[in-house]
Design an enzyme around this catalytic site. Structure first.
Site, short mmCIF file in Angstrom:
data_model
loop_
_atom_site.label_atom_id
_atom_site.label_comp_id
_atom_site.label_asym_id
_atom_site.label_seq_id
_atom_site.Cartn_x
_atom_site.Cartn_y
_atom_site.Cartn_z
N GLN A 2 0.83 -1.20 0.00
CA GLN A 2 0.00 0.00 0.00
C GLN A 2 0.86 1.26 0.00
OE1 GLN A 2 -2.19 -0.98 3.55
NE2 GLN A 2 -0.30 -1.47 4.63
N TYR B 48 -10.56 5.01 19.33
CA TYR B 48 -10.73 3.78 18.55
C TYR B 48 -10.02 2.59 19.20
CZ TYR B 48 -10.05 0.55 14.62
OH TYR B 48 -9.99 -0.57 13.83
N ASP C 226 0.21 -0.05 13.79
CA ASP C 226 0.70 1.10 14.55
C ASP C 226 1.01 0.76 16.01
OD1 ASP C 226 -1.94 1.04 15.79
OD2 ASP C 226 -2.65 2.11 14.01
N ASP D 125 -0.18 -12.37 6.34
CA ASP D 125 -1.57 -12.05 6.00
C ASP D 125 -2.49 -12.65 7.07
OD1 ASP D 125 -4.16 -12.01 5.00
OD2 ASP D 125 -3.54 -12.40 2.95
N ASP E 125 -8.20 -5.34 13.77
CA ASP E 125 -7.99 -3.89 13.61
C ASP E 125 -7.44 -3.68 12.21
OD1 ASP E 125 -7.41 -1.24 13.84
OD2 ASP E 125 -5.57 -1.54 14.98
N SER F 210 -7.45 -2.21 8.10
CA SER F 210 -7.80 -1.08 7.26
C SER F 210 -9.08 -1.39 6.51
CB SER F 210 -6.64 -0.74 6.33
OG SER F 210 -5.90 -1.88 5.98
N ASP F 211 -9.51 -0.51 5.65
CA ASP F 211 -10.84 -0.62 5.06
C ASP F 211 -10.90 -1.64 3.92
OD1 ASP F 211 -12.32 1.48 6.61
OD2 ASP F 211 -10.54 2.58 5.99
N TYR G 272 -12.28 9.65 11.59
CA TYR G 272 -12.73 8.61 10.65
C TYR G 272 -13.94 9.13 9.87
CZ TYR G 272 -9.70 4.97 12.65
OH TYR G 272 -8.62 4.22 13.05
N1 AAT Z 1 -5.03 1.08 14.73
C1 AAT Z 1 -5.82 1.76 13.78
C2 AAT Z 1 -5.26 1.65 12.45
C3 AAT Z 1 -5.67 0.74 11.54
S1 AAT Z 1 -4.39 0.01 10.81
C4 AAT Z 1 -4.91 -1.32 9.90
C5 AAT Z 1 -3.72 -2.24 9.60
O1 AAT Z 1 -4.22 -3.42 8.97
C6 AAT Z 1 -2.65 -1.67 8.66
O2 AAT Z 1 -1.43 -1.60 9.33
C7 AAT Z 1 -2.61 -2.67 7.50
O3 AAT Z 1 -1.32 -2.88 6.98
C8 AAT Z 1 -3.15 -3.92 8.16
N2 AAT Z 1 -3.72 -4.94 7.25
C9 AAT Z 1 -4.42 -4.75 6.12
N3 AAT Z 1 -4.75 -5.92 5.56
C10 AAT Z 1 -4.25 -6.90 6.35
C11 AAT Z 1 -4.24 -8.33 6.29
N4 AAT Z 1 -4.84 -8.98 5.29
N5 AAT Z 1 -3.62 -9.01 7.28
C12 AAT Z 1 -3.00 -8.35 8.30
N6 AAT Z 1 -2.98 -7.00 8.40
C13 AAT Z 1 -3.58 -6.28 7.44
C14 AAT Z 1 -7.12 0.51 11.21
C15 AAT Z 1 -7.76 1.75 10.68
C16 AAT Z 1 -9.24 1.70 10.44
C17 AAT Z 1 -9.63 2.76 9.43
C18 AAT Z 1 -11.08 3.07 9.43
N7 AAT Z 1 -11.45 3.97 8.35
#
Ligand code: AAT
Length: 286
Positions: free
Chosen positions: A34, A64, A89, A140, A158, A160-161, A226
């Site tokens: 990403q 959050y 993070d 993953d 936790d 990402s979108d 958010y």
């Molecule tokens: N603590 C709040 C921040 C996040 S971070 C979400 C994390 O998920 C990112 O670091 C990303 O690299 C990780 N991620 C994404 N896909 C995968 C996967 N398949 N396996 C493991 N980790 C993954 C969340 C923010 C929420 C935003 C709301 N709009």
């Protein structure tokens, strides 16, 4: 757009945008997974952005991290083994590690660069990784889940979108894998989008939980940075007697001060499951 401003512009949020004035671009790179952007902003301190979407800001991250951690942890009578999926993070690890009942924290984050950059630019969150209970895996989350059986008490996603590497974590098959990875009585809690404009996604996440677990619930929290200032959580439990609305661990004011909680209270926990009429109807309909 004004120069010197960051605007959250993504296909997930057509026709609208949240903006912050930028003091300094601390880092920008394309990782294997990403685009990673770390900003120093005028109003919100350090901000982490992935693929154009705000992941956290120094100003309100705790709203959050505390909710996604303690809604499931305080609903479980004895959460000894916890798995965090995503959360590069370190903020959720920081919160989960505060809870003395928790003995093991496994975390699986797909992008090593998010971890490294958080250690450098977001140490107030990445301090979570320094806790000796935390075992960090770079992999993953979906694949990791396929390889684990009947082990965890609580799984916190936790992520990402639902665009890019996190897409699989929003599918029903992922909830089935999580169910298999839990010990009896286990609980899951997943980031589940906003009901403002993404009501279908929010309802789908709730329905994945309802379809897979004997007990399910949807909770909401305010996170000012958010989309729409609101984010939901889909919770599921293997124990049909889990009462998400009345947490088994209720905190005194002194306890929450000792845990340095800035957002979560037992009353906020209870209120998080009180939803607006249009949301209740959408969750019921599906
Ligand atoms: N603590 C709040 C921040 C996040 S971070 C979400 C994390 O998920 C990112 O670091 C990303 O690299 C990780 N991620 C994404 N896909 C995968 C996967 N398949 N396996 C493991 N980790 C993954 C969340 C923010 C929420 C935003 C709301 N709009």
């Amino acid at each position: 757009l004004k120069t010197g401003w960051f605007s959250e512009l993504t296909d997930l949020l057509p026709g609208r945008s949240f903006s912050m004035e930028v003091e300094q671009v601390l880092h920008k790179e394309q990782s294997k997974f990403q685009e990673i952007l770390v900003l120093k902003t005028k109003s919100h301190g350090v901000v982490l952005v992935l693929d154009g979407m705000i992941q956290c800001t120094e100003f309100d991250e705790y709203s959050y991290q505390e909710m996604i951690s303690f809604l499931p942890l305080f609903s479980h009578p004895k959460p000894q083994r916890v798995l965090i999926v995503g959360g590069g993070d370190g903020g959720v690890a920081r919160e989960v590690a505060k809870y003395p009942l928790v003995e093991i924290i496994d975390q699986v984050e797909i992008d090593e660069r998010v971890i490294e950059l958080s250690k450098k630019y977001l140490p107030f969150m990445a301090q979570g990784f320094d806790n000796p209970k935390v075992n960090l895996h770079v992999a993953d989350g979906f694949k990791f889940m396929e390889e684990h059986f009947q082990y965890y008490d609580v799984i916190i996603t936790d992520s990402s979108d639902p665009i890019g590497p996190a897409t699989s974590l929003f599918q029903k098959s992922y909830f089935e894998l999580m169910k298999r990875a839990l010990r009896p009585g286990g609980i899951v809690c997943s980031q589940a989008d906003t009901f403002w404009g993404h009501l279908k996604n929010a309802a789908a996440m709730y329905n994945h939980c309802k379809g897979v677990f004997p007990k399910a619930a949807y909770a909401t929290s305010y996170v000012s940075t958010y989309p729409a200032g609101q984010i939901g959580f889909a919770l599921g439990s293997l124990d049909e007697n889990t009462d998400f609305l009345n947490p088994v661990h209720q905190l005194t004011n002194q306890q929450r001060k000792d845990m340095k909680l800035r957002y979560y209270t037992t009353d906020i926990h209870k209120a998080a499951f009180v939803l607006p009429a249009f949301v209740i109807d959408a969750l019921d309909d599906d």
